[in-house]
Design an enzyme around this catalytic site. Sequence first.
Site, mmCIF file in Angstrom:
data_model
loop_
_atom_site.group_PDB
_atom_site.id
_atom_site.type_symbol
_atom_site.label_atom_id
_atom_site.label_comp_id
_atom_site.label_asym_id
_atom_site.label_seq_id
_atom_site.Cartn_x
_atom_site.Cartn_y
_atom_site.Cartn_z
ATOM 1 N N SER A 1 -10.618 -13.047 12.011
ATOM 2 C CA SER A 1 -10.846 -11.667 12.435
ATOM 3 C C SER A 1 -11.325 -11.289 13.895
ATOM 4 O O SER A 1 -11.647 -12.102 14.661
ATOM 5 C CB SER A 1 -12.123 -11.124 11.419
ATOM 6 O OG SER A 1 -12.495 -9.997 11.989
ATOM 7 N N GLU B 1 4.707 0.528 6.932
ATOM 8 C CA GLU B 1 4.901 -0.157 8.289
ATOM 9 C C GLU B 1 6.404 -0.274 8.239
ATOM 10 O O GLU B 1 6.995 -0.682 9.511
ATOM 11 C CB GLU B 1 4.451 -1.867 7.909
ATOM 12 C CG GLU B 1 4.378 -2.312 9.373
ATOM 13 C CD GLU B 1 3.851 -3.897 9.248
ATOM 14 O OE1 GLU B 1 2.998 -4.112 8.313
ATOM 15 O OE2 GLU B 1 4.003 -4.625 10.493
ATOM 16 N N GLY C 1 4.079 1.824 -0.614
ATOM 17 C CA GLY C 1 5.337 1.942 -1.847
ATOM 18 C C GLY C 1 4.230 2.065 -2.945
ATOM 19 O O GLY C 1 4.564 3.070 -3.922
ATOM 20 N N ARG D 1 -6.258 -5.628 22.336
ATOM 21 C CA ARG D 1 -5.480 -6.531 21.858
ATOM 22 C C ARG D 1 -4.494 -7.007 22.772
ATOM 23 O O ARG D 1 -4.367 -8.415 23.029
ATOM 24 C CB ARG D 1 -4.877 -6.517 20.314
ATOM 25 C CG ARG D 1 -5.836 -6.364 19.112
ATOM 26 C CD ARG D 1 -5.211 -5.946 17.931
ATOM 27 N NE ARG D 1 -5.945 -5.969 16.970
ATOM 28 C CZ ARG D 1 -5.983 -5.540 15.732
ATOM 29 N NH1 ARG D 1 -4.734 -5.068 15.538
ATOM 30 N NH2 ARG D 1 -6.740 -5.266 14.716
ATOM 31 N N LEU E 1 -3.538 0.240 7.323
ATOM 32 C CA LEU E 1 -3.837 0.468 6.029
ATOM 33 C C LEU E 1 -4.059 2.072 5.895
ATOM 34 O O LEU E 1 -3.349 2.495 4.898
ATOM 35 C CB LEU E 1 -5.113 0.136 5.601
ATOM 36 C CG LEU E 1 -5.311 -1.598 5.807
ATOM 37 C CD1 LEU E 1 -6.733 -2.120 5.493
ATOM 38 C CD2 LEU E 1 -4.099 -2.113 5.083
ATOM 39 N N LEU F 1 0.739 -1.144 0.107
ATOM 40 C CA LEU F 1 0.079 0.068 -0.041
ATOM 41 C C LEU F 1 0.793 1.320 0.043
ATOM 42 O O LEU F 1 0.722 2.084 -0.778
ATOM 43 C CB LEU F 1 -0.895 0.090 1.341
ATOM 44 C CG LEU F 1 -2.186 -0.844 1.141
ATOM 45 C CD1 LEU F 1 -3.128 -0.957 2.468
ATOM 46 C CD2 LEU F 1 -3.039 -0.486 -0.073
ATOM 47 N N ARG G 1 -0.756 -0.333 18.001
ATOM 48 C CA ARG G 1 -1.505 -0.038 16.812
ATOM 49 C C ARG G 1 -2.931 -0.235 16.674
ATOM 50 O O ARG G 1 -3.323 -1.392 17.249
ATOM 51 C CB ARG G 1 -1.107 -0.486 15.238
ATOM 52 C CG ARG G 1 -1.838 -0.068 14.190
ATOM 53 C CD ARG G 1 -1.246 -0.619 12.728
ATOM 54 N NE ARG G 1 -1.233 -1.981 12.772
ATOM 55 C CZ ARG G 1 -2.576 -2.526 12.383
ATOM 56 N NH1 ARG G 1 -3.671 -1.992 12.328
ATOM 57 N NH2 ARG G 1 -2.388 -3.938 12.119
HETATM 58 C C1 LIG Z 1 -3.548 -10.846 8.618
HETATM 59 C C2 LIG Z 1 -3.542 -9.305 8.694
HETATM 60 C C3 LIG Z 1 -4.247 -8.784 8.578
HETATM 61 C C4 LIG Z 1 -4.309 -7.230 8.903
HETATM 62 N N1 LIG Z 1 -5.558 -6.373 8.782
HETATM 63 C C5 LIG Z 1 -5.448 -5.182 8.836
HETATM 64 C C6 LIG Z 1 -6.503 -4.356 8.888
HETATM 65 O O1 LIG Z 1 -7.719 -4.955 8.803
HETATM 66 N N2 LIG Z 1 -6.425 -3.023 8.841
HETATM 67 C C7 LIG Z 1 -5.340 -2.300 8.769
HETATM 68 O O2 LIG Z 1 -5.220 -1.160 9.073
HETATM 69 N N3 LIG Z 1 -4.121 -3.134 8.933
HETATM 70 C C8 LIG Z 1 -4.052 -4.382 8.749
HETATM 71 N N4 LIG Z 1 -2.831 -5.136 8.888
HETATM 72 C C9 LIG Z 1 -1.589 -4.774 8.825
HETATM 73 C C10 LIG Z 1 -1.520 -4.074 7.503
HETATM 74 O O3 LIG Z 1 -1.830 -4.808 6.475
HETATM 75 C C11 LIG Z 1 0.155 -3.998 6.892
HETATM 76 O O4 LIG Z 1 0.591 -3.108 8.194
HETATM 77 C C12 LIG Z 1 0.285 -3.017 5.818
HETATM 78 O O5 LIG Z 1 -0.276 -3.288 4.817
HETATM 79 C C13 LIG Z 1 1.775 -2.722 5.430
HETATM 80 O O6 LIG Z 1 1.862 -2.098 4.345
HETATM 81 P P1 LIG Z 1 3.167 -1.756 3.548
HETATM 82 O O7 LIG Z 1 2.755 -1.124 2.295
HETATM 83 O O8 LIG Z 1 4.053 -0.788 4.805
HETATM 84 O O9 LIG Z 1 4.035 -3.087 3.411
HETATM 85 P P2 LIG Z 1 3.690 -4.236 2.776
HETATM 86 O O10 LIG Z 1 2.561 -4.463 2.127
HETATM 87 O O11 LIG Z 1 4.249 -5.520 3.508
HETATM 88 O O12 LIG Z 1 4.753 -4.382 1.338
HETATM 89 C C14 LIG Z 1 5.966 -4.394 1.673
HETATM 90 C C15 LIG Z 1 6.574 -4.468 0.044
HETATM 91 O O13 LIG Z 1 7.924 -4.487 -0.059
HETATM 92 C C16 LIG Z 1 8.652 -5.213 -0.966
HETATM 93 N N5 LIG Z 1 9.822 -5.479 -0.088
HETATM 94 C C17 LIG Z 1 10.247 -6.007 1.029
HETATM 95 N N6 LIG Z 1 11.622 -5.866 1.268
HETATM 96 C C18 LIG Z 1 12.109 -5.946 -0.082
HETATM 97 C C19 LIG Z 1 13.394 -5.925 -0.444
HETATM 98 N N7 LIG Z 1 14.464 -6.260 0.272
HETATM 99 N N8 LIG Z 1 13.446 -5.742 -1.614
HETATM 100 C C20 LIG Z 1 12.600 -5.492 -2.659
HETATM 101 N N9 LIG Z 1 11.215 -5.086 -2.066
HETATM 102 C C21 LIG Z 1 11.011 -5.671 -0.831
HETATM 103 C C22 LIG Z 1 7.378 -6.358 -0.773
HETATM 104 O O14 LIG Z 1 7.813 -6.849 -2.045
HETATM 105 C C23 LIG Z 1 6.204 -5.578 -0.994
HETATM 106 O O15 LIG Z 1 6.008 -4.990 -2.266
HETATM 107 C C24 LIG Z 1 -3.065 -6.797 8.817
HETATM 108 C C25 LIG Z 1 -1.727 -7.566 8.528
HETATM 109 C C26 LIG Z 1 -2.038 -8.778 8.854
HETATM 110 C C27 LIG Z 1 -0.814 -9.647 8.835
#
Ligand SMILES: Cc1cc2nc3c(=O)[nH]c(=O)nc-3n(C[C@H](O)[C@H](O)[C@H](O)COP(=O)(O)OP(=O)(O)OC[C@H]3O[C@@H](n4cnc5c(N)ncnc54)[C@H](O)[C@@H]3O)c2cc1C
Lengths: 649, 279, 256
Positions: free
Chosen positions: A295, A436, A56, A341, A452, A54, A446
Amino acid sequence: MEPGAAPQPNSTVLDSKVPDGPIADLWENHKFSMNLVNPSNKRKFEVIVVGTGLAGASAAATLGELGYRVKAFTFHDSPRRAHSIAAQGGINAAKNYPNDGDSVHRLFYDTVKGGDYRSREANVHRLAEVSVNIIDQATAQGVPFARDYGGLLDNRSFGGAQVSRTFYARGQTGQQLLLGAYSALMRQVAAGTVELHNRSELLDVVLKDGRACGIVTRDLVSGEVTPHSAHAVVLATGGYGNVYFLSTNAMMCNVTAAWRAHRRGALFANPCYTQIHPTCIPASDDFQSKLTLMSESLRNDGRIWVPSGAGDARSAADIPEAERDYYLERKYPAFGNLVPRDVASRNAKTVVDAGHGVGPLNNGVFLDFAVAIERDGHDAIAARYGNLFDMYQRITGENPYTSPMRIYPASHYTMGGLWVDYHLMTNVPGLYAVGEANFSDHGANRLGASALMQGLADGYFVLPYTIGDDLAGLLGDPVVPTNDPVFTAAVAGVEDETSRWLSTNGSRSVDHFHRELGRIVWDNIGMARTETGLRSALSDIPALRDEFHNDVRVLGSADTLNQSLEKAGRVADFFDLAELMARDALEREESCGGHFREEHQTAEGEAQRDDDNFSHVAAWEWNGSDTPQTRHIEELTFDNVALSQRSYK
Amino acid sequence: MAQSTRERYRVDPVRTRRRAWPFPLNIYQSAVGRKWVMALTGIGLVGFALIHMVGNLHVYEGPARMYEYAETLRTIGGGLVPKSFVLWLMRLGLTGMFALHLHAAITLKDMSRHSSDDAGLMSGAKKYAGGRDHIAATYASRTMRWTGPIIALYLLFHLADLTWGWWLGPDFVRGDPYHNVATSLSSLPVAILYVVANVALALHIFHGAWSIFQSLGINNPRYNHLRRALAAGIAGLILIGNLSFPILAQTGLISEDNRACPVNDSDGLVCLAEEAEGH
Amino acid sequence: MSDIISVTVKVWRQDGPDSSGGFETHPQQISTDASFLEMLDLLNEQLNDRGEEPIVFESDCREGICGTCGVMINGRAHGPQKATATCQLHMREFADGDEIVIEPFRAAGFPVIRDLAVDRSPLDHIIESGGYISVGSGAAPDANLTPVPRDAAEQAFDAAACIGCGACVAACPNSAAQLFTSAKVGHMALLPQGQPERWSRTESMVEVMESYFGSCTNHGECHEACPKEISLDFIAYLNRDYVKAKVKNRALSGQR
Ligand SMILES: Cc1cc2nc3c(=O)[nH]c(=O)nc-3n(C[C@H](O)[C@H](O)[C@H](O)COP(=O)(O)OP(=O)(O)OC[C@H]3O[C@@H](n4cnc5c(N)ncnc54)[C@H](O)[C@@H]3O)c2cc1C
Ligand code: HEM
Ligand code: SF4
Ligand code: FES
C-alpha cells in the site's frame, strides 16, 4: 504510417457528444433530455455485459433491475473473482463527511489536475457528482466500510489528497465493493433477469451493418464456441497492465476483449497512458509470475533511500548514514517521500539504472521504517502497517521491522482503453465500454482510490441511463439471429484461431514469449520513454511477434480446459497492443502524467506538457493486420479548470 | 432464457429437496435442524448418563442402599400413579431420545457421505488419496460415528446383562442390583467390555458436549473458552464414575463377602428392605 | 537467503470430470524464494518443453484475495502455513528432500474439471439463493443515515472477509459448507441493513447449501484451513438463526 510522422490525412476529430451548458448542471439536464425506454418495453431488449468486475457486475445488476434482459459473461469461475477484488486502498467520494472542505467541484478539480489535464471535463464532473451515490449504494448493500466510534463512516486522505475523502474497508476495499456488486448481480440472476455465463471468454465482437449485434465466446471448460446476440454489448473487461508481463494485476487480466472490439472498428485511445505504482515488492527471480503491491500509505512513515555508491552490495545495516542517499527528500524537500506516484516511480528507476539498486538482484530501493519505529515505537508501527509487514515477510522472508523493505515500481493501472463518448459508447453504435476497459476519466494519470469510483459510477449510475437513450430507437427491432452469416463467420474465425494455436507446434511456451514481450515493453514503454527506445521497441515487438506465431507450443486439445490455449490468444493481442503503445508514445511528443518522454522535461526533470499541440485524446483506428492504425483525435478543452504545471519541490 | 450457469455445468445437487412437512416437523428435514435434534437429545442423554452414574455410586454404600435406590426409582410419583409408571415414562423418553439421536446420526452421516468424494462407508468421512492431515479435528470428533454404535451395542448388552438378566441365568436376581452388578463385573471379560465401552462413551461426550453449543448456537464470547473445559469435565466425570465400577469390582471392593442378607428374590429382598429401613 | 531445494512433487492428474485420475511424480529444483505456484509454473514450463501437457491449476490475484487458487498440499487445504492461501505460500515452508503431495479440493459439490481445477459454482448458487441485501441501484438512503456500532461493523467485516475459496469444504471430513455460508449469513445478519431479509435469507441459503454439501459435525477443520481465519462462531450463529428463521417465517407469513 511512419511513426512520428504528421497525422494522416484521413485522421478525424472525434465528437464526444458532450451536451452544451454549464458543467455543474450538465448531467442532470442531460438525464432529463435523454430518451427513456418505458418499463414494460425494457424486457424487449437484450443486453450483453462482458466482465463482472466492479464495472460489469454493477452494470449488469442495474440493467437487470431496470428490467432489461441481460447476459453477463466472465472468464472467471465466479463473478466474485474479478480483478477488482484486489484493490486495497479505498474509494473516493465527495461526501465531505469530515467537513474539511471537500465538494463535487473539488473532486472534479483534483481529478482533472491529477490526470495532468488530459481528461474530458464533462465526464470527470459527472463522475464526481455520482461518487456520493456510490457510497450510499454500497453501504445499503452491506459493504462494511470502516466506521468511527459513533458508528458513522470513516474517511482517510489518500495518495497525497488534501482532503479526507477516501472511504475504505480495512485493506480490502475492492473486495468488499465487489462482493456488494456481485451480490446485487446474483440477486438478479436469481430473479431471472440476468443470465450468467461463467468460464466464458469473449473472443470476438460481432457487427452487422456497422452496429454491434453480439459476441462470440468460448466455453473454457468444454471448448465450445458460441455466438450470442443482443441489442447492445457492454465491455467491462478491465485494464491491460499485464502487457508488461510483471504487474500488480491479476494473472488473467488481459486486453483481449477490448482488442477484439478494436479490430472490429472500435477506437483504442491513449494506449501509452499506463500507471506504474512506486511501492511494489521487487521480483525475486526470473520466474517471478507477478508482483505484489504494498500500500501507498507506507510512504507516510517510510523513508526511501539507496546507497550513495553505485554497486554497493553491503546489507542495509552495514551502510552508515553518511553513505545513504535519501533521494526523494533530497530532490523534493517539500513533498519528500510523498511525491505523486509517477514522480516516485521515475526516480526509483533513475537510481536503480545508475547502479544503486539494492537486494540480491539489485532491482529495488529501500523503504526504511527505522526512524518511524524509533519515533513512534514498534507497536504504533505494527498497529498501522502490521498486516502489510506480515504480507511482506510472507513473500520475501525478510522482517521489515528490523531491516528495511525493498520496493520497486510495477505496472499497476492503465488509463488508456476503448474510446467512448459521453454516453460511454464507443464509436461503434451499440458497443459500450465501462470501467478500466474504457479510456476513462483519469486522463494521463489516475489518482489513488479513483478507479473503484469510476467503475462503479459507470456501472450503477451512468451506463444504465445512457444505454436507454440509444436503445429507445430500436424498439421493435429483433436481435440479429445467431445463424446470421455475420455470426457464423465470426464463430468460424474463432475456431480457426484456436486450431491454429494447437497446430503451430513450436518449441517455446506462451509464457516464455509473454515474458520476453514484457521485458521489451517495460524497458521502452515503461516509466521513462525515449524516441530511441520506442523506435527499438517498434522493431523488436514485431520481430518477437513473428517468432511467437511461428514458434509457440500449445499442447493439448481445444475441447478441454486448456490454459495454454487461453493464454496464447491473450498474448497475441498483447503483442499488437504493445506495438500500438509504442506508436502512441512516440507520437505524443510531450510528457504528461504516466507518459514521460525524456526529451520533454523541465529543467528540474519534471514532465513537460505541450498543451498547444497535445491537448487531445489520441484514438487509434484499426486498419487490418498489415496496415498501421490511423490516429484520430478528440480535442480537450478546459473551461472550468485552469491548466498549470505540477511542481513538488 | 437459454442456458444458465446451473444448466451448463453439471454440479448435481446431492440432495433433492422434498416437499416441506408441516411446521415444526420441517425443521427436522434440514441437516441444521436435525443437528438441533441431535443436540437436544444429546443433552438428555448426557444428563441421563450423568444421573445414572451418580445414582450407581450407591453401590459403594452396600447392597441395602443400592436396593433402596432402585426402589425409589420405581416409586417416583408416589401414590398418585401406579408403581414404576414414572420410571417407564422415563424409559420411554430415553428410548425416544435414543431413536431420534440414532436416526439423525445415521441420516446425517449418509448425507455427508454422499457429499464427499470417496467417503468411508461407516464414518462418512471423506478420504484423500494423498492422505489427510487433520489439525483441529480431535480423535473424539472423528470417531463419533464409531463410538456411537459402540455405545449402542454396549447398551443392549448392558440391558440384557443387568436389566433382563439374559446370561447371568440363575445368578440374576431381579430387584437386587448390588448382587447383579457384583456378579457380572467380577467376570474379567465383562469388566473389560465395560471399560472399553465407557471410554467410548466418554470420547463421545467429550466431543458431543462441546458440539451441543455449536449446534444450538449457544455462543457468548465471554464464556466461549469454557465450552471445551466443560465438555472435558462432564466426560471425565462420567468416565471416572463409570470406570470405577468394573475396576473396583475386579479389585474386590464391590463384593458380597460382607453381605448380611441372602441372595434371592423373595426373603433376600425383604431383608434388604429391612436393612435399608433400619438405617 | 535464498536456497535451492530439491523436492519431489506428487501431483494429481485427471483429464476431465469423467475420467479417473492418478498421481504423477516429478522431481523439482526450486529456490526457496519462489512461491508455491511459481514452482508449479516452472514445472509446467518444463513439461511444456518436454512435450507434456502442463498441469492445470487455477489462480488469479496471487495475493490471497480472489479465492481462485486452492489445492490440497500434503493433506492440508492451502498447505501448511496458517491463514495463507495457496498462492501466498512460499517454498521456504518446505525442506530439501520433501515430498509434496498435491491434490484437488475434493467434495461431491466440487467436481474436478481437470487436474487440480474444480468447479465451485455451488458456492455461487448459495449466494444466489439469498446472499444479498435487496436494494436496487439508486434506491439507497444516505450512507450515514443508519449508524452502525463500530464493533458490529468490525465483526461483520470479519465474516465478510471470506474469499470464497472453498478450502473449508475441502478440509471438512463431511464436505460441509457451513463456514462459507455462515460467513455470508453472519456478515449480513450483523448489519442493520441486513435485518429485513435476515430470516428468509438464512433459511434459503441453508437449504441450498444442504442440497450440495454435507452436514457439519463441528470438527473445526474448516477454520484451520481458512485463509481468512473465519471464526467458528459464525457457524453457531447460523445454526441458531436457522431454527429461529423457521419459527419466525412461520409467524410472519401466517402459518405458511
Ligand atoms: C493491486 C491493485 C490495487 C488497487 N487498488 C485500488 C484502490 O485502492 N483504489 C482504486 O480506486 N483502484 C485500485 N486499483 C484499480 C482498480 O482495482 C481497477 O482499476 C478496477 O477494479 C477495474 O475494475 P473493472 O470492473 O473495470 O475490471 P476488472 O475488475 O478487471 O474486471 C474485468 C472483468 O472482465 C472479465 N473479462 C476480461 N476479459 C474477458 C473476456 N475476454 N471474456 C470474458 N470476460 C472477460 C473478467 O473475468 C472480469 O470479470 C487497484 C488495482 C490493483 C492492481
Ligand atoms: C445409541 C448410540 C449412539 C449413537 C449411534 C450416537 C451417535 C452420535 C453421532 C453420530 C453424533 C454426531 C456427531 C457430531 O455431530 O459431531 C452424536 C452426537 C452426540 N451424541 Fe451421540 N450417539 C449415541 C449415544 C449417545 C449417548 C448415550 C449420549 C450421551 C451420553 C450421546 C451424546 C451425544 C451428544 C451430546 C452429541 C452432540 C450433539 C451435537 O452435535 O450437537 N450420544 N452421537
Ligand atoms: S470461509 Fe474461509 S475457507 Fe471457506 S470459502 Fe471462505 S475464505 Fe475460503
Ligand atoms: S490466486 Fe487469488 S487467492 Fe490465491
